[in-house]
Design an enzyme around this catalytic site. Structure first.
Site, PDB file in Angstrom:
ATOM      1  N   ASP A  33     -91.638  18.987  70.556  1.00 41.02           N
ATOM      2  CA  ASP A  33     -92.579  19.970  71.121  1.00 41.02           C
ATOM      3  C   ASP A  33     -92.314  20.271  72.591  1.00 41.02           C
ATOM      4  O   ASP A  33     -93.078  20.998  73.221  1.00 41.02           O
ATOM      5  CB  ASP A  33     -94.016  19.422  71.018  1.00 41.02           C
ATOM      6  CG  ASP A  33     -94.539  19.511  69.603  1.00 41.02           C
ATOM      7  OD1 ASP A  33     -93.966  20.294  68.816  1.00 41.02           O
ATOM      8  OD2 ASP A  33     -95.514  18.799  69.289  1.00 41.02           O
ATOM      9  N   ASP A 235     -73.430  14.969  95.653  1.00 45.70           N
ATOM     10  CA  ASP A 235     -73.355  16.433  95.555  1.00 45.70           C
ATOM     11  C   ASP A 235     -74.701  16.869  94.993  1.00 45.70           C
ATOM     12  O   ASP A 235     -74.966  16.722  93.790  1.00 45.70           O
ATOM     13  CB  ASP A 235     -72.193  16.822  94.625  1.00 45.70           C
ATOM     14  CG  ASP A 235     -71.972  18.327  94.556  1.00 45.70           C
ATOM     15  OD1 ASP A 235     -72.863  19.102  94.972  1.00 45.70           O
ATOM     16  OD2 ASP A 235     -70.899  18.735  94.053  1.00 45.70           O
ATOM     17  N   ASP A 246     -75.766  24.104  97.923  1.00 36.95           N
ATOM     18  CA  ASP A 246     -74.775  23.243  97.242  1.00 36.95           C
ATOM     19  C   ASP A 246     -74.069  22.420  98.318  1.00 36.95           C
ATOM     20  O   ASP A 246     -73.201  22.931  99.021  1.00 36.95           O
ATOM     21  CB  ASP A 246     -73.794  24.161  96.487  1.00 36.95           C
ATOM     22  CG  ASP A 246     -72.789  23.385  95.649  1.00 36.95           C
ATOM     23  OD1 ASP A 246     -72.908  22.158  95.552  1.00 36.95           O
ATOM     24  OD2 ASP A 246     -71.886  24.036  95.085  1.00 36.95           O
ATOM     25  N   HIS A 318     -59.300  20.478  92.252  1.00 39.47           N
ATOM     26  CA  HIS A 318     -60.262  21.574  92.051  1.00 39.47           C
ATOM     27  C   HIS A 318     -60.105  22.610  93.158  1.00 39.47           C
ATOM     28  O   HIS A 318     -59.372  22.401  94.132  1.00 39.47           O
ATOM     29  CB  HIS A 318     -61.696  21.047  91.958  1.00 39.47           C
ATOM     30  CG  HIS A 318     -62.171  20.266  93.145  1.00 39.47           C
ATOM     31  ND1 HIS A 318     -62.514  20.859  94.348  1.00 39.47           N
ATOM     32  CD2 HIS A 318     -62.385  18.937  93.315  1.00 39.47           C
ATOM     33  CE1 HIS A 318     -62.922  19.931  95.190  1.00 39.47           C
ATOM     34  NE2 HIS A 318     -62.836  18.745  94.601  1.00 39.47           N
ATOM     35  N   HIS A 322     -66.547  28.470  95.883  1.00 34.85           N
ATOM     36  CA  HIS A 322     -67.027  29.433  94.879  1.00 34.85           C
ATOM     37  C   HIS A 322     -68.191  30.186  95.497  1.00 34.85           C
ATOM     38  O   HIS A 322     -68.810  29.713  96.460  1.00 34.85           O
ATOM     39  CB  HIS A 322     -67.458  28.694  93.599  1.00 34.85           C
ATOM     40  CG  HIS A 322     -68.431  27.569  93.839  1.00 34.85           C
ATOM     41  ND1 HIS A 322     -69.780  27.771  94.022  1.00 34.85           N
ATOM     42  CD2 HIS A 322     -68.245  26.228  93.976  1.00 34.85           C
ATOM     43  CE1 HIS A 322     -70.375  26.599  94.227  1.00 34.85           C
ATOM     44  NE2 HIS A 322     -69.462  25.650  94.218  1.00 34.85           N
ATOM     45  N   HIS A 329     -72.677  28.594  90.797  1.00 34.10           N
ATOM     46  CA  HIS A 329     -71.376  29.273  90.719  1.00 34.10           C
ATOM     47  C   HIS A 329     -71.745  30.732  90.505  1.00 34.10           C
ATOM     48  O   HIS A 329     -71.970  31.178  89.387  1.00 34.10           O
ATOM     49  CB  HIS A 329     -70.528  28.734  89.569  1.00 34.10           C
ATOM     50  CG  HIS A 329     -70.086  27.317  89.807  1.00 34.10           C
ATOM     51  ND1 HIS A 329     -69.437  26.559  88.870  1.00 34.10           N
ATOM     52  CD2 HIS A 329     -70.190  26.521  90.908  1.00 34.10           C
ATOM     53  CE1 HIS A 329     -69.162  25.358  89.381  1.00 34.10           C
ATOM     54  NE2 HIS A 329     -69.615  25.307  90.607  1.00 34.10           N
ATOM     55  N   GLU A 352     -65.325  23.213  99.951  1.00 30.27           N
ATOM     56  CA  GLU A 352     -65.533  21.865  99.431  1.00 30.27           C
ATOM     57  C   GLU A 352     -64.256  21.150  99.002  1.00 30.27           C
ATOM     58  O   GLU A 352     -64.094  20.789  97.838  1.00 30.27           O
ATOM     59  CB  GLU A 352     -66.508  21.922  98.247  1.00 30.27           C
ATOM     60  CG  GLU A 352     -66.170  22.955  97.174  1.00 30.27           C
ATOM     61  CD  GLU A 352     -67.160  22.876  96.004  1.00 30.27           C
ATOM     62  OE1 GLU A 352     -67.323  21.775  95.460  1.00 30.27           O
ATOM     63  OE2 GLU A 352     -67.740  23.902  95.642  1.00 30.27           O
ATOM     64  N   TYR A 356     -59.320  12.382  95.726  1.00 32.41           N
ATOM     65  CA  TYR A 356     -59.796  11.415  94.736  1.00 32.41           C
ATOM     66  C   TYR A 356     -58.611  10.513  94.373  1.00 32.41           C
ATOM     67  O   TYR A 356     -57.631  10.984  93.798  1.00 32.41           O
ATOM     68  CB  TYR A 356     -60.328  12.149  93.500  1.00 32.41           C
ATOM     69  CG  TYR A 356     -61.281  13.278  93.887  1.00 32.41           C
ATOM     70  CD1 TYR A 356     -62.639  13.037  94.082  1.00 32.41           C
ATOM     71  CD2 TYR A 356     -60.795  14.577  94.126  1.00 32.41           C
ATOM     72  CE1 TYR A 356     -63.498  14.062  94.484  1.00 32.41           C
ATOM     73  CE2 TYR A 356     -61.639  15.605  94.528  1.00 32.41           C
ATOM     74  CZ  TYR A 356     -62.989  15.338  94.709  1.00 32.41           C
ATOM     75  OH  TYR A 356     -63.827  16.349  95.113  1.00 32.41           O
ATOM     76  N   ARG A 373     -65.541  14.077  98.922  1.00 30.81           N
ATOM     77  CA  ARG A 373     -65.651  15.537  98.997  1.00 30.81           C
ATOM     78  C   ARG A 373     -66.663  15.859 100.100  1.00 30.81           C
ATOM     79  O   ARG A 373     -67.631  15.119 100.295  1.00 30.81           O
ATOM     80  CB  ARG A 373     -66.120  16.119  97.654  1.00 30.81           C
ATOM     81  CG  ARG A 373     -66.247  17.643  97.659  1.00 30.81           C
ATOM     82  CD  ARG A 373     -66.351  18.270  96.256  1.00 30.81           C
ATOM     83  NE  ARG A 373     -67.518  17.869  95.510  1.00 30.81           N
ATOM     84  CZ  ARG A 373     -67.529  17.003  94.518  1.00 30.81           C
ATOM     85  NH1 ARG A 373     -66.416  16.427  94.132  1.00 30.81           N
ATOM     86  NH2 ARG A 373     -68.654  16.697  93.892  1.00 30.81           N
ATOM     87  N   GLU A 375     -68.803  19.270 101.381  1.00 30.37           N
ATOM     88  CA  GLU A 375     -69.108  20.639 100.932  1.00 30.37           C
ATOM     89  C   GLU A 375     -70.210  21.270 101.765  1.00 30.37           C
ATOM     90  O   GLU A 375     -71.288  20.696 101.923  1.00 30.37           O
ATOM     91  CB  GLU A 375     -69.549  20.602  99.458  1.00 30.37           C
ATOM     92  CG  GLU A 375     -69.960  21.959  98.918  1.00 30.37           C
ATOM     93  CD  GLU A 375     -70.242  21.952  97.423  1.00 30.37           C
ATOM     94  OE1 GLU A 375     -70.636  20.890  96.889  1.00 30.37           O
ATOM     95  OE2 GLU A 375     -70.082  23.012  96.797  1.00 30.37           O
TER      96      GLU A 375
END
Ligand code: GLY
Ligand code: MN
Ligand code: MN
Length: 405
Positions: A33, A235, A246, A318, A322, A329, A352, A356, A373, A375
């Site tokens: 529900d 992030d 972001d 990556h 963006h 995005h 960003e 790694y 990272r 960003e």
């Protein structure tokens, strides 16, 4: 008024007899529900400002009609107030308002011989709309609408600055709260609490990743213990009035970077700052990525982690940014006629870069399981750019000093 202005701007770019048909999202069931909290369709919200499920707008140069859920006393007791048909024209500035249940009957009467702009692929409403429109030669609204969404107006920029400010504060609170042996989800709860306290949502599922978890790009389990010598990558970004921020920051669980962590962190930071510094109108949008990858590549070679001519994608796999807006995005093409387009004032992009380093016998163990990272959200201005998220610490000294307060 802003939505009316946007509808006019859009229509001015379409065929002169254009009629636009656009719907929002239905509710999404989570289980049994229970539904997910409702989120309007970004395109629909941009053009109408309306935030109820099960609605459809039809507009041309001479007419704006909105179909929405009628008032229903019994249903409203369970799931909240509805705007209702009688209030809709006044609140939404439409010429006409009808129950969504009358769509089948009314829609053909409204669109007549116009050129219909409708995107069946993005229409989630289960109202047989596509069948209702099957006798028309449909055109896509998306290319024109998404070009508009790419250039933010002043209301959008101020809303995104509000979202950024809330995220900045939550990241600061997290930096000050993190301790060894805390769990990642305890850190996530700082964002949950601060966003909720400020009437904001998460713009996307937060990543709270200690140590090697940060090397999993979409790590969202957020359920492991934070170890003293590790870094933590967060992030997380707030959404305000459907607009996203972001932000990623990476910092030491103990409050002090190790020498090896400092080395890798400084490379990512230099790459990010170099990439941001070149953003201005007229620069091709792939230039920040080139600058970031060149910086990272050269610095990793200097450290002996990457061989000359080696494949950087094992450490940085990556993109560097963006579009950001109603969606994290966000809408808008990255290329025009196969070529990267140029920055224009009013665009908002993230920057960003990251590194790694998985456990790998060929790499000095002092670097293993480091995932970093950084960003920020960058508004292109006529003279260059403004970083909406600039007040959040990212220099090593500033992070260590904030964490010690
Ligand atoms: N938080 C999603 C991204 O950085 O693209
Ligand atoms: Mn991003
Ligand atoms: Mn992000």
């Amino acid at each position: 008024m802003i939505h009316q202005k946007r509808r006019h701007t859009l229509l001015n770019q379409l065929d002169s007899n254009a009629v636009v048909v656009i719907s929002t999202n239905p509710e999404q069931n989570r289980s049994g529900d229970v539904n997910y909290p409702f989120r309007a369709h970004s395109d629909f919200y941009y053009l109408t400002g309306f935030q109820e499920p099960e609605a459809l707008a039809v507009f041309s140069k001479d007419n704006y009609t909105i179909f929405l859920r009628p008032k229903d006393k019994a249903r409203e007791i369970w799931s909240g107030k509805r705007l209702g048909i009688d209030n809709a024209s006044n609140v939404l500035k439409s010429d006409h308002a009808f129950s969504i249940d009358l769509l089948k009957e009314k829609l053909p009467q409204i669109i007549l011989n116009n050129q219909v702009y409708f995107d069946a692929k993005t229409c989630q409403l289960d109202n047989n709309i596509t069948r209702l429109l099957s006798s028309y030669q449909l055109k896509s609204l998306i290319p024109t609408l998404h070009e508009m969404r790419l250039i933010k107006d002043t209301l959008e920029i101020s809303t995104m600055q509000k979202a950024a400010n809330i995220s900045i504060k939550a990241h600061q609170l997290a930096m000050q709260a993190v301790q060894p042996n805390m769990f990642e989800f305890e850190v996530q709860s700082i964002f949950d609490g601060y966003f909720t306290k400020n009437n904001a949502q998460h713009a996307y599922t937060a990543i709270v990743a200690g140590g090697g978890n940060a090397c999993v790009l979409h790590y969202i389990e957020n359920n492991k213990k934070l170890n003293k010598g590790d870094l933590i990558l967060i992030d997380a970004g707030a959404e305000v009035d459907c607009y996203a921020s972001d932000i990623t920051r990476t910092f030491p669980v103990s409050g002090q970077f190790s020498p090896a962590q400092k080395q890798i962190y400084q490379i990512v930071l230099d790459a990010q700052i170099n990439a941001i510094n070149i953003i201005k109108p007229g620069v091709k949008i792939n230039e920040p990525h080139k600058v970031a990858t060149n910086t990272i590549k050269q610095d990793l070679i200097n450290l002996g982690i990457l061989k000359t001519g080696g494949d950087l994608s094992q450490f940085y796999m990556h993109g560097t940014g963006h579009w950001l807006g109603l969606d994290v995005h966000d809408a808008g093409q990255y290329k025009k006629n196969g070529n990267h387009r140029k920055f224009v004032a009013g665009m908002i992009t993230t920057v960003e870069p990251g590194i790694y380093i998985h456990k790998d016998d060929k790499i000095n163990p002092i670097y293993h399981n480091i995932g970093i990272r950084i960003e920020d959200d960058v508004l292109v201005t006529t003279s260059g750019n403004t970083v909406l998220t600039k007040s959040l610490a990212k220099e090593i000294n500033d992070i260590e000093s904030l964490m010690s307060q």
